[in-house]
Scaffold this active site. Structure first.
Site, PDB file in Angstrom:
ATOM      1  N   GLU A 262     -49.989   1.594   9.681  1.00  0.00           N
ATOM      2  CA  GLU A 262     -51.300   2.056   9.233  1.00  0.00           C
ATOM      3  C   GLU A 262     -52.434   1.335   9.956  1.00  0.00           C
ATOM      4  OE1 GLU A 262     -54.274   3.987   7.511  1.00  0.00           O
ATOM      5  OE2 GLU A 262     -52.192   4.507   7.045  1.00  0.00           O
ATOM      6  N   THR A 304     -53.250  10.062   9.077  1.00  0.00           N
ATOM      7  CA  THR A 304     -51.894   9.500   9.036  1.00  0.00           C
ATOM      8  C   THR A 304     -50.827  10.586   9.086  1.00  0.00           C
ATOM      9  OG1 THR A 304     -52.572   7.519   7.829  1.00  0.00           O
ATOM     10  CG2 THR A 304     -50.272   8.158   7.637  1.00  0.00           C
ATOM     11  N   HIS A 417     -54.562  -0.147   5.041  1.00  0.00           N
ATOM     12  CA  HIS A 417     -55.302   1.116   4.920  1.00  0.00           C
ATOM     13  C   HIS A 417     -56.788   0.859   4.693  1.00  0.00           C
ATOM     14  CE1 HIS A 417     -56.503   5.099   3.494  1.00  0.00           C
ATOM     15  NE2 HIS A 417     -55.338   5.551   3.889  1.00  0.00           N
ATOM     16  N   ASP A 476     -51.043   4.539  13.894  1.00  0.00           N
ATOM     17  CA  ASP A 476     -51.230   5.954  13.572  1.00  0.00           C
ATOM     18  C   ASP A 476     -52.606   6.497  13.947  1.00  0.00           C
ATOM     19  OD1 ASP A 476     -52.624   4.594  11.594  1.00  0.00           O
ATOM     20  OD2 ASP A 476     -51.741   5.677   9.913  1.00  0.00           O
ATOM     21  N   HIS A 477     -53.662   5.714  13.757  1.00  0.00           N
ATOM     22  CA  HIS A 477     -55.004   6.243  14.023  1.00  0.00           C
ATOM     23  C   HIS A 477     -56.011   5.100  14.075  1.00  0.00           C
ATOM     24  CE1 HIS A 477     -56.000   5.602   9.798  1.00  0.00           C
ATOM     25  NE2 HIS A 477     -54.944   6.307   9.442  1.00  0.00           N
TER      26      HIS A 477
END
Length: 627
Positions: A262, A304, A417, A476-477
């Protein structure tokens, strides 16, 4: 009776009767202009004023059909709706750097699970969009107690409607037509939303988006033409042809452990703060793995979930909304499916609730044998949205040991997150001057996750699992929204804040660890999440029939490409930023003019995005696999 006095009274009545319309037009114009400056400093230029005014005139024209209290009520409701749209757009932009669409409203079901994230995107200044609504409610109550002194006839109201509507409609048509001539596919694909709103205004954008949503749903009920199917099939065949076959089948039969981390971005790798390594464990493992240092995330509205979708299917994210919702009923040639066909046991593991991002449905579609979500694990320690990475990864080790070999385990971490506000669990990592900032909290969060990943990977190694496994780990991002870009640029020590520099910070690390630390080194190939599955398919000797990405180990220099969902792209030499329609030379960092070759690439890559959309919208793989 004095004629001049009668005329003056008539004119006065008409002016008074139209004050509410004028007031509405002025208020909405101010709100849209303020909104525009928040989206982009260069949003407002002379041409966009015309469609903005035109869209407001169209709203005003419909109000003119009503009279008295009904008209006041109509205007009041429109004011509320427009204000909600603008604030929703701004909040969405703060996180996703894009404009909200009808399809993405479906993702609102997730907000209950990420209320802290949503709350962090709300700015106290956003309340200003609703101040007039609160004030007007008082005047409307006063107005409703009075009887209007002048009420125009239905014919006059209708003629007023026609007059105002035609002016607004003609200006709008001219603006939209200009866009259709400049970029023919932009209005239908809406692949570059910010740029489109700069051309036609926000209200027109949402009107066209609603139209596209309805028309797309209708079109998807119709089958694709044979010509289109053939075109897509030929592209898929040509896209998966390679002149070399480096490491082909070298990992066939090995366990596959894929870890999606994450908000892990590359700018923290091998970086220190106050003399401390931010990710000491990942730095160590990257040193004994094959490390891709020009690897980009390509996610869209599904963030995600989009990263999962691309990494497991090599298909682009949904143009709006999330593929995990929109296409959970499709037939997919996923990594899990192809490995399962080779007698692998396949399992996904994640420390959040099973229904989040529709995973409990999508994982079945992707042919995972088992999904170990929050209800299947021990929630003995919670950080942020779910089970802490420490507890989750410790439990994942035990699950892996119980799996029948060979297996494919897809592991998704959670504790890092956004908005990284559960700092009490992140430890005492000293972030110095960034203490209390979003950047500082992120550095603490990712340092915590790095520690847990180090423990997890070391246990795999100590227990001998790495001897028979290929381990894949990637981010993921993005971690830092563009709204907080100043903190990222400050951290990187740069004052050059152009689009090229920003995209260079949107890389995520990708490592592939082979048994006995083989094939370690750094690969500089420009690549993205679409390319992971084709690369693994080569290593594991899997079929590559339906992939839009490319094998990173065997792609020729001339065919390298990273296409983003908004239509931006890079080939390693040039970066095209779709939101400003600007090309950059990556080596010099300077803007360059569009060449015929670059224009052809822009069209070619736009077509590739529509191929993916057609495959998913029409469940084309089901047809192709049944041939």
């Amino acid at each position: 009776m004095d004629i001049s006095k009668l005329i003056n009274n008539k004119v006065s009545d008409h002016i008074i009767h139209g004050i509410d319309l004028l007031f509405f037009a002025i208020v909405i114009s101010i709100k849209v202009i303020v909104y525009a400056t928040q989206i982009s400093p260069d949003y407002l230029y002379i041409k966009v004023f015309y469609p903005i005014v035109a869209s407001i005139l169209i709203l005003v024209s419909f109000a003119a059909l009503f009279k008295g209290k009904k008209r006041m009520k109509f205007l009041y409701i429109m004011d509320i709706i427009v204000s909600i749209i603008l604030v929703a757009d701004i909040m969405y932009y703060r996180y996703f750097k894009d404009i909200l669409t009808v399809s993405e409203i479906g993702n609102a079901r997730l907000l209950g699970g990420v209320s802290s994230s949503v709350g962090s995107l709300f700015n106290i200044k956003d309340i200003l969009y609703f101040v007039d609504i609160i004030v007007l409610s008082f005047f409307i109550r006063k107005f409703n107690k009075k009887t209007p002194s002048y009420t125009p006839t239905l014919l006059k109201r209708f003629l007023t409607f026609i007059f105002i509507f035609i002016i607004g409609f003609c200006i709008d048509v001219k603006s939209v037509y200009a866009v259709s001539q400049e970029q023919p596919t932009l209005l239908s694909s809406m692949s570059n939303r910010i740029y489109l709103t700069k051309l036609i205004g926000n209200l027109n954008f949402h009107a066209i988006d609603a139209y596209n949503f309805v028309s797309t749903k209708a079109k998807n009920l119709e089958p694709l033409s044979d010509e289109r199917k053939t075109e897509i099939t030929n592209f898929l065949k040509s896209n998966n042809q390679y002149t070399t076959t480096d490491l082909k089948g070298s990992m066939e039969g090995k366990n596959v452990i894929m870890i999606q981390v994450e908000a892990l971005q590359q700018f923290v790798i091998n970086q220190k703060i106050n003399g401390q390594e931010i990710t000491p464990n990942l730095n160590r493992w990257l040193g004994k793995s094959l490390y891709f240092d020009n690897y980009f995330y390509q996610v869209a509205g599904g963030t995600t979930a989009d990263a999962e979708f691309m990494s497991n299917n090599s298909l682009y994210p949904s143009i709006s909304g999330a593929a995990y919702y929109n296409y959970s009923g499709d037939t997919l040639s996923s990594l899990a499916k192809e490995l399962k066909d080779k007698n692998y046991y396949t399992a996904a593991l994640h420390g959040n609730t099973e229904g989040f991002w529709n995973r409990n449905v999508m994982y079945r579609t992707e042919s995972f044998d088992k999904f170990y979500g929050k209800s299947s694990l021990n929630s003995n320690e919670i950080v942020g949205l779910g089970i802490s990475d420490r507890s989750f990864l410790n439990q994942s080790i035990e699950k892996l040991k119980s799996f029948k070999q060979p297996y494919y385990s897809f592991i998704i971490t959670l504790s890092s997150h956004y908005p990284y506000d559960d700092v009490k669990h992140y430890g005492n990592f000293n972030v110095g001057e960034y203490e209390g900032t979003l950047m500082g909290n992120y550095l603490k969060a990712i340092h915590y996750t790095d520690e847990q990943l180090g423990t997890f990977l070391d246990k795999l190694d100590n227990d001998g699992i790495t001897k028979n496994s290929v381990i894949v780990l990637y981010g993921d991002h993005f971690a830092i929204p563009k709204t907080n870009a100043d903190q990222l640029f400050k951290f990187e020590g740069t004052t050059n804040t152009n689009d090229l520099n920003w995209i260079n910070y949107q890389k995520v690390p990708l490592m592939i660890h082979f048994p006995d630390d083989k094939n370690s080194g750094v690969n500089h190939t420009y690549s993205g999440q679409m390319d992971l599955y084709p690369t693994l398919a080569n290593l594991l000797n899997l079929p590559k029939n339906y992939m839009l990405g490319q094998d990173m180990l065997n792609t020729s220099a001339n065919n390298k490409k990273v296409i983003f969902r908004d239509g931006s792209f890079t080939d390693g030499k040039t970066y095209y930023c779709s939101s400003t329609n600007t090309y950059y030379d990556i080596q010099t960092g300077k803007t360059i003019q569009e060449t015929p070759e670059l224009k052809n690439k822009k069209v070619e890559y736009s077509n590739e995005l529509t191929y993916s959309d057609d495959i998913l919208n029409h469940n084309l793989l089901k047809t192709l696999e049944n041939k």
